[in-house]
Scaffold this motif. Structure first.
Motif, PDB file in Angstrom:
ATOM      1  N   GLY A 460       0.801  -1.227   0.000  1.00 27.54           N
ATOM      2  CA  GLY A 460       0.000   0.000   0.000  1.00 27.54           C
ATOM      3  C   GLY A 460       0.828   1.269   0.000  1.00 27.54           C
ATOM      4  N   GLY A 461       2.014   1.200  -0.575  1.00 24.92           N
ATOM      5  CA  GLY A 461       2.845   2.404  -0.674  1.00 24.92           C
ATOM      6  C   GLY A 461       3.573   2.746   0.615  1.00 24.92           C
ATOM      7  N   ARG A 462       3.684   1.760   1.499  1.00 23.67           N
ATOM      8  CA  ARG A 462       4.269   2.041   2.809  1.00 23.67           C
ATOM      9  C   ARG A 462       5.708   2.581   2.713  1.00 23.67           C
ATOM     10  NH1 ARG A 462       4.512  -3.163   5.907  1.00 23.67           N
ATOM     11  NH2 ARG A 462       6.657  -3.205   5.095  1.00 23.67           N
ATOM     12  N   ALA A 463       6.502   1.979   1.814  1.00 21.39           N
ATOM     13  CA  ALA A 463       7.908   2.388   1.733  1.00 21.39           C
ATOM     14  C   ALA A 463       8.052   3.836   1.267  1.00 21.39           C
ATOM     15  CB  ALA A 463       8.682   1.450   0.805  1.00 21.39           C
ATOM     16  N   VAL A 464       7.307   4.195   0.219  1.00 21.40           N
ATOM     17  CA  VAL A 464       7.468   5.553  -0.308  1.00 21.40           C
ATOM     18  C   VAL A 464       6.908   6.575   0.683  1.00 21.40           C
ATOM     19  CG1 VAL A 464       5.340   5.615  -1.693  1.00 21.40           C
ATOM     20  CG2 VAL A 464       7.317   6.978  -2.387  1.00 21.40           C
TER      21      VAL A 464
END
Lengths: 597, 597
Positions: A460-464
């Motif tokens: 769910g886009g956690r890293a970015v």
């Protein structure tokens, strides 16, 4: 003849002052890496690289590797002894598991040694470098017996390792792999097929070579879900580690290529060679990714390394070569002309390389520290955040550092005028060697797709989001500090561009994935600029603090501030152009039928 | 093995439809160049380049040139015959004075043939190419006797020519030249000194080589004002043109270099060689500039030429190589994978090369036509305007076309993945060959200084104002046309950036010349983008008109419109980043002392 001096001081400044590596002293291996130990270790590495590896760089290029009719491959004069010296210094196992003879020091230090050795002699450094990747893959996915059998010898540098992925009809698309593995009653497999572009696939440096080979077990599903990883020694190894017969694998030919002549790029023929499964059946890509991710960071470092050594030599030439007069009047009136470093355009080129090198080195070390935390850290959340950063930044580092590293080698070569084109000056070798880093371990276009297609949407886009939060929080906390504001402000603008580009993908690439593909390389470079900008403000913070405290060499710290300003004024503005291109989408790119090209 | 097809159709479209070359039929030689003659001439040139020159490109790279102990130099197999075939076709004298055996056709056509031959075999094309430059210099500045003695043989290709400027201690700064000329009682001079980097300085292709040599007459003033130009034949020539004794000039060694292996780069030793003054005493640089300006355009064309041939081969590979699936689902479902031309990032790279190639070709031809007008035109004002354009655009073309041409060769190589790095695919040769064009005939940093320091302020800025007026008037006239508006609008923005940058120099560089040096390369590339954008709107205008009239190949014309859109959306936005960098000035660049680098 080019020369090289390892940037030990800059590394120590980054590790001690900017990233305060000692914060991690609770991690395994970090307690042993006290500042004085680190300084001593890096000093030794520098000595080996400067005095043993670097003098062989041109020899390696000139002599290249020779394949004999019987399939043996001879490496350039001096390579064998130098690789053994590297191994005997314990450098291959610097960060490896002490259980198998490694020193267990932080991977971060191994990354530094990788930079030094790749600057000194990229083709040579690949022999131990690939071995380290193979060690990591076997350590993670090998059985206890496999580890016991192979790791001690590989860590000691008695045997080297390779990775065998590419086949004549497939490199990027590994689902097309044809190499076959046929199960044998004793649990082993007979491997048959042809692998190409195998770096260090055959050589005369060590008595054995441990090949990690992707192949398809008879009857396995098609595509990437039917690929398994095998360990295939060049020479059979008995349970007690003694060498036996030659295995059914041989070097069919070596490639004539643009650069890295000192490293043999082999076509490897597997004719019913005996191999053993590593990890689970049909999960070979997964296992190989351990090696590939480590290798991608290693290749990123090669980009930085060539940029660094090219910079050093360009600076030396620019100070020495006299030609023309400064635009503001003679600077060396006693000479027939001024040294060319007086010319703004020469300085602009040098600073452009340097502003990249110092930020790229910071980004490598910061990411290497994250890798140590991800693999050795105790706290689940901290480990996850570190792993997120590592996954996100691996394609950025690989793509950006090798693209820009190559450009910088070209830029440094240009400072030499006609002499840059002549082999004996050594600059054109840096260019030819640096060129491969943009291609292997996943061509840079593939890195960009990995970033946009896999790493961005993951979890769910956690890293970015984690990246945005980290940089955003830093800017919020420090942005008002008058010493940092001039640097934080442009970074804030660049971060907005990156956020806008990310949002643009979310809004426009879900329904139309070509929009993601069309903007992927621009996005990767936009990401790299923001990440390097973040490194620069952190460097500035540490340099300013040190200067305020009256510590360190004032000239060195001042140079950091000036170089950071150069980066902000002249390199960061490119983010706007990247955003404009990304927002243009895929329409004009996809409009033409293939025949119209 | 790479292949090449000369872009005859594109050239005809540019000459006939975009620039309406026939408008110039009042100029000498143009009446003979009717559309059918041009088509026939270019068809013949294409055939020679594709069938004779191109097949020798890889041979030339592999074999290189060999210097024997006695100083003789052997060129690669087939080169001698191919250069003679080129000469016998009349191509060396295509645009040369009919009084000396030339065909007197427009120089524009010679520029086209230069592109074709450089794409086919850059190292080989340099033998006649340098000869054409020497012909131009002798034709402009030689005495009637010198012209009668040398030009017919050179135009016929029986003898080749060279230019001898660089010495070991000076290339850019010719004021440092040490080669001496001692006057003799018979009016000749004895020339002594060492020249380096002399392309085609020695070879086995023709029976004589006519060297044009810069030297200092004994007692001449120091610096560039004491340099004279001499003609020094390798073999003495009697008044009736017969060959006599060897002159005191010989090849001391040849360089081992990154590329153009088929062309010998020589150290030339002049040991009291007999030479004759060309033009006036101490005005040698002035005379040599005729050859240098022609050579600079020729080198610009080499940049385009390598970009074109690299593009053609990358397209062929992208259509052929299957790997992975389109992001939007399989396009070649009957195959194991799709051809890689389905991928947006592959297309983006291809279009980026193509959008450059087609605009660069237009800019070369438009500038070549200006050159014809400048040298053959009747009307003073028209001639002056054409000469202004030529002077202004020569450094822009040289710098931009070779920088971007090299980048594009690298870009095309990247499309091949690992195969791009392997010699037998030929892509890495394009990169190595293209690299020299950024360096010789004035390194690109020098081109940028020539543009900013000399060409901008010349005649009170008349040339650059002329450029602004021409593009501005075009935009005013056509900008409201709905078919052209989408292209004119971004060009208008880019033109404003260029005007702002020009104004910035006027306001900031007079008092502080480092500001000009610091922004010069950005300015050159900004200029190139605007000039290429101007070419694109003119191409669009012609393509749209042709399409509306139901003429031409609709697919080809549609591709022009799409490629123009790509240029506007994805390449022109870079002008803003150039302006930002220029406006940043020289402060951060000049802040550090030389020792801090």
């Amino acid at each position: 003849m080019p020369s090289y001096k390892a940037p030990v001081e800059d590394v120590l400044f980054l590790l001690n002052d900017v990233f305060q590596m000692q914060r991690h002293s609770n991690l395994p291996g970090f307690a042993d890496a006290s500042p004085d130990v680190v300084e001593a270790v890096l000093g030794e590495a520098a000595k080996l690289c400067e005095e043993v590896l670097q003098p062989l760089n041109r020899v390696g290029d000139l002599e290249g590797c020779i394949r004999h009719e019987d399939g043996r491959v001879t490496t350039p004069k001096g390579f064998k002894d130098a690789v053994h010296a590297f191994a005997e210094g314990g450098w291959i196992g610097l960060a490896a598991d002490p259980e198998f003879g490694g020193q267990g020091l932080p991977y971060t230090l191994a990354a530094v040694v990788n930079e030094f050795s790749s600057s000194a002699n990229m083709a040579l450094a690949m022999y131990p470098g690939l071995t380290m990747g193979a060690i990591a893959a076997l350590h993670t996915h090998g059985s206890p017996e496999q580890k016991a059998l192979y790791l001690p010898k590989m860590i000691a540098g008695e045997w080297t390792g390779t990775m065998n992925l590419t086949e004549p009809h497939c490199g990027t698309d590994l689902g097309l792999i044809k190499t076959k593995a046929v199960p044998q009653p004793d649990g082993s497999y007979k491997i048959s097929g042809t692998k190409i572009f195998i770096s260090a696939g055959e050589h005369d440096i060590t008595s054995n070579i441990i090949h990690l080979v992707l192949a398809r077990i008879e009857g396995a599903p098609e595509g990437v879900k039917g690929i398994s990883l095998f360990v295939v020694p060049k020479v059979m190894v008995s349970a007690d580690g003694a060498l036996g017969e030659r295995n059914g694998v041989s070097c069919g030919s070596i490639e004539h290529k643009m650069g890295i002549h000192g490293n043999a790029t082999c076509v490897m023929n597997y004719d019913g060679a005996t191999g053993w499964l590593v990890g689970q059946e049909n999960r070979g890509l997964n296992a190989m990714f351990v090696m590939m991710n480590e290798a991608r960071l290693g290749v990123a470092i090669q980009g930085l390394a060539q940029s660094e050594v090219a910079y050093q030599n360009a600076v030396a030439y620019a100070k020495d070569r006299i030609q023309g007069r400064a635009l503001t009047g003679p600077k060396a009136a006693d000479k027939a002309a001024d040294p060319i470093i007086v010319h703004p355009d020469v300085r602009r080129n040098l600073l452009q390389i340097r502003a990249f090198n110092e930020a790229a080195r910071a980004l490598v070390l910061y990411t290497a520290l994250k890798s140590d935390v991800a693999h050795r850290g105790g706290d689940d959340k901290e480990r996850q955040q570190a792993d997120d950063w590592l996954g996100l930044m691996t394609p950025v580092l690989k793509g950006v550092l090798t693209d820009v590293g190559f450009d910088n080698a070209v830029r440094a070569q240009q400072m030499f005028g006609g002499h840059g084109y002549i082999a004996e000056w050594g600059m054109e070798q840096f260019v030819r060697d640096a060129r491969i880093a943009m291609i292997y371990e996943g061509a840079n276009g593939i890195q960009a797709l990995d970033l946009v297609g896999r790493k961005l949407p993951k979890d769910g886009g956690r890293a970015v989001m984690g990246f945005f939060n980290e940089v955003g929080a830093y800017l919020k906390e420090k942005g008002e500090d008058p010493a940092l504001a001039p640097y934080c402000k442009p970074l804030g603008g660049a971060l907005q561009h990156l956020q806008q580009a990310t949002m643009w993908f979310m809004n426009n690439a879900m329904a139309k994935p070509d929009n993601a593909g069309a903007g992927s390389v621009d996005y990767m470079h936009l990401f790299g600029l923001v990440a390097m900008g973040y490194m620069w403000v952190r460097i500035v913070e540490a340099a300013a603090a040190k200067k305020a405290a009256g510590e360190g060499d004032a000239a060195v710290l001042d140079a950091k501030l000036v170089t950071a300003r150069f980066f902000m004024e002249r390199m960061l503005p490119e983010t706007a152009a990247h955003l404009a291109r990304i927002s243009a989408g895929a329409d004009s790119i996809m409009a033409l039928p293939a025949e119209a090209f």
